[in-house]
Design a protein around this motif. Structure first.
Motif, PDB file in Angstrom:
ATOM      1  N   SER A  23       3.565  -0.326   8.084  1.00 38.62           N
ATOM      2  CA  SER A  23       2.461   0.104   7.215  1.00 38.62           C
ATOM      3  C   SER A  23       3.046   0.548   5.879  1.00 38.62           C
ATOM      4  CB  SER A  23       1.717   1.271   7.859  1.00 38.62           C
ATOM      5  OG  SER A  23       2.548   2.435   7.878  1.00 38.62           O
ATOM      6  N   GLN A  25       2.636   3.374   4.582  1.00 38.07           N
ATOM      7  CA  GLN A  25       3.128   4.724   4.808  1.00 38.07           C
ATOM      8  C   GLN A  25       4.539   4.703   5.409  1.00 38.07           C
ATOM      9  OE1 GLN A  25       0.575   7.074   7.296  1.00 38.07           O
ATOM     10  NE2 GLN A  25       1.799   8.914   7.088  1.00 38.07           N
ATOM     11  N   ASP A  26       4.773   3.819   6.364  1.00 36.75           N
ATOM     12  CA  ASP A  26       6.107   3.674   6.949  1.00 36.75           C
ATOM     13  C   ASP A  26       7.126   3.277   5.888  1.00 36.75           C
ATOM     14  OD1 ASP A  26       5.205   4.253   9.538  1.00 36.75           O
ATOM     15  OD2 ASP A  26       4.896   2.129  10.030  1.00 36.75           O
ATOM     16  N   GLN A  29       7.926   6.188   3.520  1.00 36.54           N
ATOM     17  CA  GLN A  29       8.773   7.156   4.220  1.00 36.54           C
ATOM     18  C   GLN A  29      10.208   6.637   4.329  1.00 36.54           C
ATOM     19  OE1 GLN A  29       8.067  10.224   4.931  1.00 36.54           O
ATOM     20  NE2 GLN A  29      10.055  10.602   5.831  1.00 36.54           N
TER      21      GLN A  29
END
Length: 71
Positions: A23, A25-26, A29
Motif C-alpha cells: 500500500s 502507507q507501507d 513507512q
C-alpha cells in the motif's frame, strides 16, 4: 500488464507484481525506515577512513590450498 503479463520480461514483471501488494502507507513507512537505517549506518562508518571487505563470490579456500602468491 495484468491483461498480458507474458509481454513483459520475467525480471521486470516479477518486480512490478511485487509492488501490487504494497500500500502507499507501507511504501512511505519503508522510505522513512530506510532514512533512519541509512543515518545509523553512516554514523558507524564516520569513524573509519577505509572499509575493507571480501571481494570474491565464493568462500575463501583453506590457507593450505591457496597459491603461494596470495599467502
Amino acid at each position: 500488464m495484468r491483461a498480458t503479463p507474458e509481454k513483459y520480461g520475467e525480471i521486470f514483471r516479477d518486480r512490478m507484481m511485487l509492488t501490487s501488494v504494497l500500500s502507499a502507507q507501507d511504501y512511505v513507512q519503508a522510505v522513512r525506515m530506510r532514512r533512519v537505517l541509512a543515518a545509523e549506518v553512516q554514523a558507524k562508518f564516520d569513524r573509519y577512513d577505509v572499509l575493507l571487505t571480501a571481494g570474491g563470490w565464493t568462500p575463501a579456500p583453506p590457507i593450505d590450498q591457496m597459491s603461494p602468491l596470495y599467502v
